[in-house]
Design an enzyme around this catalytic site. Sequence first.
Site, PDB file in Angstrom:
ATOM      1  N   SER A  37      -6.001  -1.928  -2.420  1.00 52.96           N
ATOM      2  CA  SER A  37      -5.740  -3.254  -1.846  1.00 52.96           C
ATOM      3  C   SER A  37      -5.772  -3.287  -0.325  1.00 52.96           C
ATOM      4  O   SER A  37      -5.869  -4.366   0.264  1.00 52.96           O
ATOM      5  CB  SER A  37      -4.386  -3.781  -2.331  1.00 52.96           C
ATOM      6  OG  SER A  37      -3.355  -2.874  -1.999  1.00 52.96           O
ATOM      7  N   ASP A 345       3.313  -9.160   2.860  1.00 51.96           N
ATOM      8  CA  ASP A 345       3.936  -9.546   1.593  1.00 51.96           C
ATOM      9  C   ASP A 345       4.854  -8.465   1.025  1.00 51.96           C
ATOM     10  O   ASP A 345       5.199  -8.485  -0.139  1.00 51.96           O
ATOM     11  CB  ASP A 345       2.864  -9.913   0.556  1.00 51.96           C
ATOM     12  CG  ASP A 345       1.901  -8.759   0.292  1.00 51.96           C
ATOM     13  OD1 ASP A 345       2.109  -7.662   0.832  1.00 51.96           O
ATOM     14  OD2 ASP A 345       0.931  -8.960  -0.466  1.00 51.96           O
ATOM     15  N   HIS A 348       1.728  -4.984   1.775  1.00 52.18           N
ATOM     16  CA  HIS A 348       0.538  -5.002   2.631  1.00 52.18           C
ATOM     17  C   HIS A 348       0.911  -5.511   4.021  1.00 52.18           C
ATOM     18  O   HIS A 348       1.948  -6.147   4.204  1.00 52.18           O
ATOM     19  CB  HIS A 348      -0.544  -5.898   2.019  1.00 52.18           C
ATOM     20  CG  HIS A 348      -0.847  -5.573   0.598  1.00 52.18           C
ATOM     21  ND1 HIS A 348      -0.374  -6.340  -0.463  1.00 52.18           N
ATOM     22  CD2 HIS A 348      -1.549  -4.554   0.041  1.00 52.18           C
ATOM     23  CE1 HIS A 348      -0.776  -5.798  -1.606  1.00 52.18           C
ATOM     24  NE2 HIS A 348      -1.490  -4.722  -1.332  1.00 52.18           N
TER      25      HIS A 348
END
Length: 374
Positions: A37, A345, A348
């Site tokens: 991610s 978040d 990240h």
Amino acid sequence: MRINMLFIVAFSFLVSVRSLPMKPTLKYDSIFNFGDSLSDTGNFLISGDVDSPNIGRPPYGQTFFNRSTGRCSDGRLIIDFIAEASGLPYIPPYLQSVRTNNSVDFKKGANFAVAGATANEFSFFLKRGLSVTLLTNKTLDIQLDWFKKLKPSLCKTKPECEQYFRKSLFLVGEIGGNDYNYPLLAFRSFKHAMDLVPFVINKIMNVTSALIEEGAVTLMVPGNLPIGCSAVLLERFNDNSGWLYDSRNQCYKPLNNLAKLHNDKLKKGLAALREKYPHAKIMYADYYSSAMQFFNSPSKYGFTGSVLKACCGGGDGRYNAKPSVRCGEKGSTTCENPSTYANWDGIHLTEAAYRHIATGLISGRFTMPSYNNN
């Protein structure tokens, strides 16, 4: 009043500068990226592995793209800034070709990274008694297979491929962070995570070696970020024992020690690959040290909001990263100025944080050997 006005002007200037594209200083003709991610630009969203994931909704993407793109941030990622610095378009996600029936032009690169991806496959965790739930099965090996399937459309003969890949950059990671995150967030011990390190490194070395055998000449392999500064992990390991926290930044030392172990083993593995493949330029990207600059001195780098508290999240915790209220879901809140936060978040980082790390890499300060191809 004059002081306040000067502050507003200075802050507005900083925000506007941070939103500008990187000046082209690198000379790559194409970029191929593998990872999770931290560098996924849409594969997870396209894959449908999870129905209606929160990263497919606002406020994801709000800072730069003004819409969610599948990036796990408010804007651009490190890979995006590297593309800008190479004068290239943003690297399209590989699975976009599936959605558009192979109408995507990958001549300038492809992104194989998938949010939630691990270096090792699900069976690896099961054999070690770690029955964790993985968000995706798109492991590093599967991403390598995708590249092999794409390769014939990029070049046909060995001389043609040698010529093509001579001006290409291959990024292998960051990958492996989820191999540790899944068991840690499932309340497994630090020993479980520590024991996984050699297996994660071995997988990264095997895939990096395979890419060189396929023709890659210039490769960048990033290490792990200081995960002890990650809001969601800080929330998970919330402890009243002050000695477990770094006095300089209040990051959780045991978690950062895990990241350091991973990075030390990775650097040793890359040194061995350099001996095996002397013709290849294999760079280690020091994400950890580049990020620690703003965790140690937030205001110096413009992070006047917070570096440990998530900009987007929810719950009553000190880190705004309760797993029951995720960013983009009902009950979550988003900070007014994401550019003043490092954590986006909880797991990240923000575009501003990624830009800082990317700048350090592109300048050559945080790559070994130096990250340039002039």
